[in-house]
Design a protein around this motif. Structure first.
Motif, mmCIF file in Angstrom:
data_model
loop_
_atom_site.group_PDB
_atom_site.id
_atom_site.type_symbol
_atom_site.label_atom_id
_atom_site.label_comp_id
_atom_site.label_asym_id
_atom_site.label_seq_id
_atom_site.Cartn_x
_atom_site.Cartn_y
_atom_site.Cartn_z
ATOM 1 N N UNK A 1 -16.679 -10.840 -1.781
ATOM 2 C CA UNK A 1 -15.472 -11.516 -2.246
ATOM 3 C C UNK A 1 -14.219 -10.781 -1.779
ATOM 4 N N UNK A 2 -13.117 -11.511 -1.644
ATOM 5 C CA UNK A 2 -11.856 -10.833 -1.310
ATOM 6 C C UNK A 2 -11.550 -9.769 -2.362
ATOM 7 N N UNK A 3 -11.303 -8.555 -1.921
ATOM 8 C CA UNK A 3 -11.184 -7.434 -2.857
ATOM 9 C C UNK A 3 -9.887 -6.677 -2.637
ATOM 10 N N UNK A 4 -9.194 -6.496 -3.750
ATOM 11 C CA UNK A 4 -7.969 -5.693 -3.731
ATOM 12 C C UNK A 4 -8.350 -4.252 -4.069
ATOM 13 N N UNK A 5 -8.236 -3.356 -3.093
ATOM 14 C CA UNK A 5 -8.526 -1.944 -3.341
ATOM 15 C C UNK A 5 -7.196 -1.228 -3.542
ATOM 16 N N UNK A 6 -7.046 -0.600 -4.693
ATOM 17 C CA UNK A 6 -5.748 -0.024 -5.013
ATOM 18 C C UNK A 6 -5.916 1.359 -5.634
ATOM 19 N N UNK A 7 -5.070 2.259 -5.186
ATOM 20 C CA UNK A 7 -5.089 3.630 -5.679
ATOM 21 C C UNK A 7 -4.597 3.698 -7.134
ATOM 22 N N UNK A 8 -5.066 4.716 -7.843
ATOM 23 C CA UNK A 8 -4.755 4.911 -9.258
ATOM 24 C C UNK A 8 -3.245 5.006 -9.528
ATOM 25 N N UNK A 9 -2.568 5.835 -8.753
ATOM 26 C CA UNK A 9 -1.124 6.022 -8.987
ATOM 27 C C UNK A 9 -0.351 4.726 -8.716
ATOM 28 N N UNK B 1 0.086 4.431 -3.038
ATOM 29 C CA UNK B 1 0.186 5.884 -3.170
ATOM 30 C C UNK B 1 -1.110 6.590 -2.750
ATOM 31 N N UNK B 2 -2.010 5.850 -2.122
ATOM 32 C CA UNK B 2 -3.287 6.450 -1.750
ATOM 33 C C UNK B 2 -3.255 7.153 -0.399
ATOM 34 N N UNK B 3 -2.207 6.906 0.379
ATOM 35 C CA UNK B 3 -2.127 7.584 1.671
ATOM 36 C C UNK B 3 -1.506 6.732 2.767
ATOM 37 N N UNK B 4 -1.676 5.408 2.705
ATOM 38 C CA UNK B 4 -1.182 4.568 3.793
ATOM 39 C C UNK B 4 0.194 3.971 3.499
ATOM 40 N N UNK B 5 0.642 4.026 2.247
ATOM 41 C CA UNK B 5 1.957 3.500 1.851
ATOM 42 C C UNK B 5 2.136 2.037 2.231
ATOM 43 N N UNK B 6 1.053 1.269 2.157
ATOM 44 C CA UNK B 6 1.132 -0.156 2.481
ATOM 45 C C UNK B 6 1.861 -0.893 1.359
ATOM 46 N N UNK B 7 2.740 -1.853 1.710
ATOM 47 C CA UNK B 7 3.467 -2.599 0.671
ATOM 48 C C UNK B 7 2.504 -3.327 -0.274
ATOM 49 N N UNK B 8 2.572 -2.972 -1.562
ATOM 50 C CA UNK B 8 1.602 -3.476 -2.526
ATOM 51 C C UNK B 8 1.707 -4.983 -2.720
ATOM 52 N N UNK B 9 2.939 -5.493 -2.786
ATOM 53 C CA UNK B 9 3.121 -6.929 -2.990
ATOM 54 C C UNK B 9 2.510 -7.743 -1.860
ATOM 55 N N UNK B 10 2.682 -7.266 -0.633
ATOM 56 C CA UNK B 10 2.121 -7.978 0.507
ATOM 57 C C UNK B 10 0.592 -7.992 0.428
ATOM 58 N N UNK B 11 0.035 -6.873 -0.015
ATOM 59 C CA UNK B 11 -1.420 -6.774 -0.156
ATOM 60 C C UNK B 11 -1.911 -7.783 -1.203
ATOM 61 N N UNK B 12 -1.194 -7.866 -2.322
ATOM 62 C CA UNK B 12 -1.599 -8.782 -3.398
ATOM 63 C C UNK B 12 -1.519 -10.233 -2.930
ATOM 64 N N UNK B 13 -0.417 -10.574 -2.256
ATOM 65 C CA UNK B 13 -0.280 -11.940 -1.751
ATOM 66 C C UNK B 13 -1.401 -12.243 -0.755
ATOM 67 N N UNK B 14 -1.734 -11.254 0.066
ATOM 68 C CA UNK B 14 -2.778 -11.441 1.071
ATOM 69 C C UNK B 14 -4.130 -11.739 0.448
ATOM 70 N N UNK B 15 -4.493 -10.970 -0.570
ATOM 71 C CA UNK B 15 -5.794 -11.190 -1.220
ATOM 72 C C UNK B 15 -5.766 -12.513 -1.986
ATOM 73 N N UNK C 1 -11.707 -5.130 3.401
ATOM 74 C CA UNK C 1 -12.058 -5.443 2.014
ATOM 75 C C UNK C 1 -11.296 -6.651 1.467
ATOM 76 N N UNK C 2 -10.059 -6.846 1.922
ATOM 77 C CA UNK C 2 -9.275 -7.982 1.435
ATOM 78 C C UNK C 2 -9.874 -9.304 1.898
ATOM 79 N N UNK C 3 -10.657 -9.260 2.976
ATOM 80 C CA UNK C 3 -11.296 -10.477 3.477
ATOM 81 C C UNK C 3 -12.687 -10.653 2.876
#
Lengths: 92, 441
Positions: free
Chosen positions: B203-211, B64-78, B195-197
């Motif tokens: 360290x691999x970092x999950x950056x996630x919006x508040x909402x 919900x931060x602006x890019x609407x990237x699939x959250x689950x995919x981001x989590x699996x990636x990190x 950041x995920x790399x």
């Protein structure tokens, strides 16, 4: 064996508009209205890899990176695969 | 006619939809109150890290931060990268037209923090960084109190630390947040590495919006299907919309994604101030582009696919309504000035390009732009500048210019003929203090 895929990147924070790239490799690099490197294609046919590497070496600020695309990175983006400006044929 | 300049003046959950914002929660919810509403329920914590990631992926949650990237995919990636890992809660809501993250953190900090703790569990993170603007003192107080409550309750948690950044539009970008957390300036870095790399402490970092994080505990508790019960299939769930500009009832509203924009303006916003018509609107925030009134009439909806068809993006669902009784081109020109002022000045192309576009827009407003300058502006906005910066700032500027040239095309012609349109050039975009529009290209 699929063809080797070569990707070129410009680090926009490093580019200081020397313009050597556009002079040396105009098929791939143009300059924008302020003189900064404007990449015309993110991916190149593999026969242009030596030229891309030489261009990267020439850049005074080291702003150009050439890398080999791994298969798991997925297909090239349609818009960048082979622009009209890149005139050299893939197979000669 | 007065326009409220504070988009957070009113906070409402619409209809029966009380998911993130709750009508009863008008002040900071304590940990006790949050637990009373289901917070930290055992069923949310019954999942293994992998099950948690799968649940989030199956829910279809998107950022919900602006890019609407699939959250689950981001989590699996990190999670696929070697640990230890870090969760960075991006609470630096830099978008001037957005107030939803602030509202969430002021009222329901524990919902966001439980989401961060679950995210840390899901990717096996050793550290959580809470990243916010230094001048967001109320948000800071709310988080400090919430963290104190968590500690007093002996809630098991990884190391938690707060990192603040000076104000600035690009400070909210993910790589800027990481750079700041690493002790540097709050300015974006070139990608790769992402950041995920290689993020906080390399360290691999999950950056996630508040909402985004606020949705996580609810999905963990109620299941992936729960999120899909409302909203558009392309972006399941609710959206927190910040509605500002010339509407009778500006505020932060929770709506199902996919809601028609016309309904948002009419039903939530109570229509345009003074009964006027919509001249144009920003739908996603400053970087996401201008939308014309025909989009509303033809049923444009608040979800990515519908908006993409109109050449704009959902962004942070920060909507600014421009009425027909002020000069729309002035809004567009000032927005270009904003992009020029807010460039991090790290990329030569961004610094030069945003200034050049702002300068031509200032001339368009006065009706003094040459045809050659207009042609150049089109070229810059449509072809030369997109995709060129280290972060999305230059893309945002190009989108703002490209869409303004379409949406305000008639007005640009009128200004060229008559030197203006006779309407006040008052700026109604949030966060503008006025001043001189001229920039040096």
């Amino acid at each position: 064996m699929s063809q080797r895929r070569v990707r070129v990147r410009v680090d926009p924070t490093r580019c200081t508009a020397f313009g050597f790239c556009a002079e040396f490799f105009p098929e791939s690099f143009a300059l924008d209205d302020w003189g900064y490197a404007w990449l015309q294609a993110a991916e190149l046919p593999s026969d242009l890899e030596p030229l891309a590497r030489e261009t990267a070496r020439l850049c005074p600020t080291g702003a150009i990176a050439v890398e080999i695309v791994r298969a798991e990175d997925g297909p090239p983006a349609a818009a960048t695969a082979r622009p009209a400006r890149l005139l050299r044929p893939r197979h000669r | 006619m007065a326009i409220e300049r504070h988009p957070a003046a009113r906070v409402e959950a619409t209809g029966e939809l009380h998911r993130l914002l709750m009508p009863g929660v008008t002040r900071r919810e304590s940990l006790l109150e949050y637990r009373g509403r289901g917070g930290y329920a055992p069923e949310g914590w019954a999942w293994s890290p992998e099950e948690l990631r799968d649940r989030i992926a199956a829910s279809g949650l998107r950022g919900r931060g602006g890019a609407a990237f699939p959250t689950g995919r981001k989590w699996h990636g990190v999670a696929a990268r070697p640990g230890p890992r870090v969760v960075l809660v991006n609470a630096a809501e830099s978008e001037p037209a957005s107030a939803k993250d602030r509202i969430l953190l002021l009222r329901r900090p524990h919902l966001v923090l439980e989401g961060a703790l679950l995210a840390a569990r899901a990717i096996d993170a050793r550290e959580i960084v809470l990243y916010l603007h230094a001048n967001a003192t109320a948000v800071r107080d709310s988080l400090d109190l919430a963290l104190r409550e968590l500690r007093a309750a002996r809630t098991p948690a990884p190391r938690l630390r707060i990192v603040t950044a000076p104000p600035g539009y690009v400070a909210g970008e993910a790589s800027a947040a990481v750079r700041r957390a690493n002790g540097g300036p709050a300015k974006p870095t070139s990608k790769p590495p992402r950041p995920s790399e290689r993020g906080v402490g390399k360290r691999p970092t999950l950056v996630q919006n508040v909402e985004t994080l606020a949705n996580v505990p609810l999905i963990a508790r109620h299941g992936p299907e729960w999120l899909r019960e409302v909203g558009a299939p392309s972006l399941p769930g609710t959206l927190l919309v910040t509605l500002s500009g010339a509407v009778n009832r500006p505020g932060v509203y929770e709506v199902p994604s996919g809601m028609p924009l016309q309904r948002i303006v009419d039903d939530l916003g109570g229509g345009v101030v003074g009964g006027a018509s919509v001249q144009a609107m920003l739908v996603g925030g400053y970087f996401a582009g201008w939308l014309g009134p025909e989009a509303l009439a033809q049923g444009a909806r608040l979800e990515p696919e519908s908006l993409r068809a109109w050449g704009v993006s959902l962004g942070a669902a920060a909507i600014v309504v421009v009425p027909d009784w002020i000069c729309g081109l002035a809004q567009a020109a000032w927005l270009m000035r904003f992009f020029a002022d807010e460039s991090a000045q790290q990329c030569g192309t961004c610094l030069s390009g945003t200034r050049a576009m702002a300068a031509v827009f200032a001339k368009l407003l006065r009706g003094t732009a040459s045809p050659a300058a207009c042609d150049r502006l089109h070229l810059w906005a449509e072809r030369m500048l997109p995709g060129r910066g280290a972060c999305g700032h230059l893309d945002g500027a190009a989108t703002a210019a490209r869409t303004a040239l379409q949406v305000f095309a008639d007005e640009i012609s009128q200004h060229a003929r008559a030197g203006g349109c006779g309407r006040p050039e008052t700026v109604i975009l949030p966060g503008f203090d006025g001043g001189d529009l001229d920039v040096t290209a």
